[in-house]
Scaffold this motif. Structure first.
Motif, PDB file in Angstrom:
ATOM      1  N   VAL A 174       0.920  -1.098   0.036  1.00  0.00           N
ATOM      2  CA  VAL A 174       0.001  -0.027  -0.001  1.00  0.00           C
ATOM      3  C   VAL A 174       0.856   1.243  -0.048  1.00  0.00           C
ATOM      4  N   ASP A 175       1.786   1.184   0.640  1.00  0.00           N
ATOM      5  CA  ASP A 175       2.713   2.645   0.913  1.00  0.00           C
ATOM      6  C   ASP A 175       3.234   2.698  -0.504  1.00  0.00           C
ATOM      7  N   ILE A 176       3.813   1.683  -1.246  1.00  0.00           N
ATOM      8  CA  ILE A 176       4.416   1.691  -2.520  1.00  0.00           C
ATOM      9  C   ILE A 176       3.430   2.279  -3.573  1.00  0.00           C
ATOM     10  N   LEU A 177       2.353   1.652  -3.510  1.00  0.00           N
ATOM     11  CA  LEU A 177       1.226   2.019  -4.538  1.00  0.00           C
ATOM     12  C   LEU A 177       0.983   3.335  -4.104  1.00  0.00           C
ATOM     13  N   LYS A 178       0.715   3.915  -3.172  1.00  0.00           N
ATOM     14  CA  LYS A 178       0.388   5.385  -2.743  1.00  0.00           C
ATOM     15  C   LYS A 178       1.376   6.358  -3.454  1.00  0.00           C
ATOM     16  N   MET A 179       2.594   5.956  -3.461  1.00  0.00           N
ATOM     17  CA  MET A 179       3.641   6.666  -4.125  1.00  0.00           C
ATOM     18  C   MET A 179       3.570   6.738  -5.651  1.00  0.00           C
ATOM     19  N   LEU A 180       2.694   5.728  -6.201  1.00  0.00           N
ATOM     20  CA  LEU A 180       2.541   5.534  -7.591  1.00  0.00           C
ATOM     21  C   LEU A 180       1.135   6.297  -8.229  1.00  0.00           C
ATOM     22  N   ILE A 240      16.462 -11.147   6.426  1.00  0.00           N
ATOM     23  CA  ILE A 240      15.034 -11.568   6.412  1.00  0.00           C
ATOM     24  C   ILE A 240      14.012 -10.126   6.103  1.00  0.00           C
ATOM     25  N   PRO A 241      14.686  -8.770   6.412  1.00  0.00           N
ATOM     26  CA  PRO A 241      13.987  -7.650   6.264  1.00  0.00           C
ATOM     27  C   PRO A 241      13.868  -7.330   4.501  1.00  0.00           C
ATOM     28  N   MET A 242      15.276  -7.985   4.059  1.00  0.00           N
ATOM     29  CA  MET A 242      15.257  -7.702   2.517  1.00  0.00           C
ATOM     30  C   MET A 242      14.222  -8.578   1.772  1.00  0.00           C
ATOM     31  N   SER A 243      14.159  -9.952   2.456  1.00  0.00           N
ATOM     32  CA  SER A 243      13.173 -10.791   1.700  1.00  0.00           C
ATOM     33  C   SER A 243      11.710 -10.193   1.828  1.00  0.00           C
ATOM     34  N   ILE A 244      11.457  -9.724   3.182  1.00  0.00           N
ATOM     35  CA  ILE A 244       9.961  -9.107   3.260  1.00  0.00           C
ATOM     36  C   ILE A 244       9.698  -8.214   2.344  1.00  0.00           C
ATOM     37  N   GLY A 245      10.810  -7.224   2.246  1.00  0.00           N
ATOM     38  CA  GLY A 245      10.660  -5.869   1.345  1.00  0.00           C
ATOM     39  C   GLY A 245      10.547  -6.384  -0.025  1.00  0.00           C
ATOM     40  N   ALA A 246      11.428  -7.191  -0.638  1.00  0.00           N
ATOM     41  CA  ALA A 246      10.905  -7.752  -2.050  1.00  0.00           C
ATOM     42  C   ALA A 246       9.673  -8.120  -2.326  1.00  0.00           C
ATOM     43  N   ASN A 247       9.089  -8.798  -1.196  1.00  0.00           N
ATOM     44  CA  ASN A 247       7.730  -9.581  -1.447  1.00  0.00           C
ATOM     45  C   ASN A 247       6.648  -8.449  -1.375  1.00  0.00           C
ATOM     46  N   GLY A 248       7.105  -7.381  -0.782  1.00  0.00           N
ATOM     47  CA  GLY A 248       6.176  -6.248  -0.679  1.00  0.00           C
ATOM     48  C   GLY A 248       6.085  -5.500  -1.885  1.00  0.00           C
ATOM     49  N   LEU A 249       7.396  -5.450  -2.717  1.00  0.00           N
ATOM     50  CA  LEU A 249       7.458  -4.748  -3.877  1.00  0.00           C
ATOM     51  C   LEU A 249       6.949  -5.506  -4.811  1.00  0.00           C
ATOM     52  N   ARG A 250       6.894  -6.830  -4.907  1.00  0.00           N
ATOM     53  CA  ARG A 250       6.166  -7.645  -5.815  1.00  0.00           C
ATOM     54  C   ARG A 250       4.742  -7.473  -5.927  1.00  0.00           C
ATOM     55  N   ILE A 251       4.289  -7.425  -4.651  1.00  0.00           N
ATOM     56  CA  ILE A 251       2.681  -7.280  -4.658  1.00  0.00           C
ATOM     57  C   ILE A 251       2.313  -6.040  -5.165  1.00  0.00           C
ATOM     58  N   ALA A 252       3.045  -5.056  -4.784  1.00  0.00           N
ATOM     59  CA  ALA A 252       2.856  -3.478  -5.418  1.00  0.00           C
ATOM     60  C   ALA A 252       2.777  -3.758  -6.999  1.00  0.00           C
ATOM     61  N   LEU A 253       3.676  -4.158  -7.423  1.00  0.00           N
ATOM     62  CA  LEU A 253       4.106  -4.299  -8.875  1.00  0.00           C
ATOM     63  C   LEU A 253       2.802  -5.153  -9.452  1.00  0.00           C
ATOM     64  N   ILE A 254       2.391  -6.243  -8.913  1.00  0.00           N
ATOM     65  CA  ILE A 254       1.251  -6.889  -9.323  1.00  0.00           C
ATOM     66  C   ILE A 254       0.038  -5.763  -9.312  1.00  0.00           C
ATOM     67  N   GLY A 255      -0.106  -5.271  -8.268  1.00  0.00           N
ATOM     68  CA  GLY A 255      -1.287  -4.260  -8.205  1.00  0.00           C
ATOM     69  C   GLY A 255      -1.203  -3.103  -9.220  1.00  0.00           C
ATOM     70  N   TRP A 256       0.138  -2.628  -9.569  1.00  0.00           N
ATOM     71  CA  TRP A 256       0.112  -1.649 -10.215  1.00  0.00           C
ATOM     72  C   TRP A 256      -0.377  -2.136 -11.516  1.00  0.00           C
ATOM     73  N   VAL A 257       0.350  -3.304 -12.248  1.00  0.00           N
ATOM     74  CA  VAL A 257      -0.253  -3.682 -13.363  1.00  0.00           C
ATOM     75  C   VAL A 257      -1.700  -4.227 -13.593  1.00  0.00           C
ATOM     76  N   GLY A 258      -2.128  -4.602 -12.559  1.00  0.00           N
ATOM     77  CA  GLY A 258      -3.576  -4.707 -12.468  1.00  0.00           C
ATOM     78  C   GLY A 258      -4.521  -3.437 -12.603  1.00  0.00           C
TER      79      GLY A 258
END
Length: 268
Positions: A174-180, A240-258
């Motif tokens: 959500v935080d990433i998608l708000k910036m977009l 672990i934070p890097m892994s979680i952050g990458a997953n959040g970014l992946r979800i944000a990109l899916i939302g942006w494409v959709g």
């Protein structure tokens, strides 16, 4: 006059192939063989079930197939130093194996993979102590403990961990998608609403599988690479934070494409 004949080294007169099997005559070999047989027999129900965990596409232990070879590689890299250690088996190892094998007998009749997995690791460590002693135990403890990353030790914790990761990933997305500038807002803890698309962060999108696999990779690197202490600490801290952050970014990109190209594009 008396003459003496110099003793001949038996190794020089024996065929080379026979020298390779000298380890069979070592006093600790029979003890090691017996301990290994006991561990396999006691924990066979768990050992037999491991391929099911590792080969299941939906499993959180898909990386487990590589854990044993990775542990063997860690031992191989350390072997030149390990083999020089004196073999001094300790009776305490045998004393510990008795209650551990009893625990295995009890847990084999119930669905307790956590206790079975912990018991297997404890049995391996106790066997090393019994056969070779404290110095070998210290040298082999790290690769043996590394095996825990391929065992079903977190089953009872998967649901609460998965839900927490879903929440964290959803908040990051959500935080990433708000910036977009997509009009992102949360309708529910794991439901993200955009201007033209609604995205749900389901269990499969929690990122737990990736986090577990990344943890295993980082642990392997720490045990095989010669990093400085500060570099090892930094790598362990950010994994672990890097892994979680990458997953959040992946979800944000899916939302942006959709949101920009439609639901069909997001599903791809």
């Amino acid at each position: 006059m008396s003459s003496s004949v110099a003793p001949v080294d038996s190794k020089l007169t024996r065929p080379k192939w026979s020298l390779k099997f000298d380890f069979l005559k070592q006093p600790g070999f029979l003890a090691a063989l017996m301990a290994l047989a006991g561990v396999v027999f006691a924990f066979w129900p768990l050992i037999r079930s491991l391929p099911g965990y590792w080969l299941d596409f939906e499993s959180y232990y898909g990386h487990g197939l590589l854990i044993a070879p990775a542990a063997a590689w860690i031992i191989y890299k350390r072997w030149p130093k390990i083999k020089e250690l004196p073999v001094q088996g300790h009776w305490l190892g045998l004393a510990l194996l008795v209650p551990i094998f009893y625990l295995a007998w009890v847990t084999s009749r119930t669905e307790m993979p956590l206790l079975m997995s912990a018991g297997l690791i404890a049995a391996l460590l106790s066997s090393i102590l019994y056969v070779a002693g404290w110095k070998w135990l210290k040298a082999l403890a790290a690769p043996v403990l590394f095996l825990t990353l391929g065992l079903p030790m977190i089953d009872r914790f998967i649901d609460p961990i998965t839900f927490k990761l879903q929440l964290i990933s959803a908040d990051l997305a959500v935080d990433i998608l708000k910036m977009l500038d997509t009009g992102a807002m949360k309708l529910a803890p794991t439901m993200i609403h955009l201007d033209h698309y609604t995205l749900e962060v389901v269990e499969a999108c929690s990122g737990l599988k990736t986090t577990i696999a990344v943890t295993a990779i980082v642990a392997f690197l720490l045990l095989t690479s010669k990093l400085k202490i500060w570099a090892s600490g930094l790598l362990a801290a950010i994994a672990i934070p890097m892994s979680i952050g990458a997953n959040g970014l992946r979800i944000a990109l899916i939302g942006w494409v959709g949101n920009s190209r439609g639901e069909d594009a997001a599903a791809k």
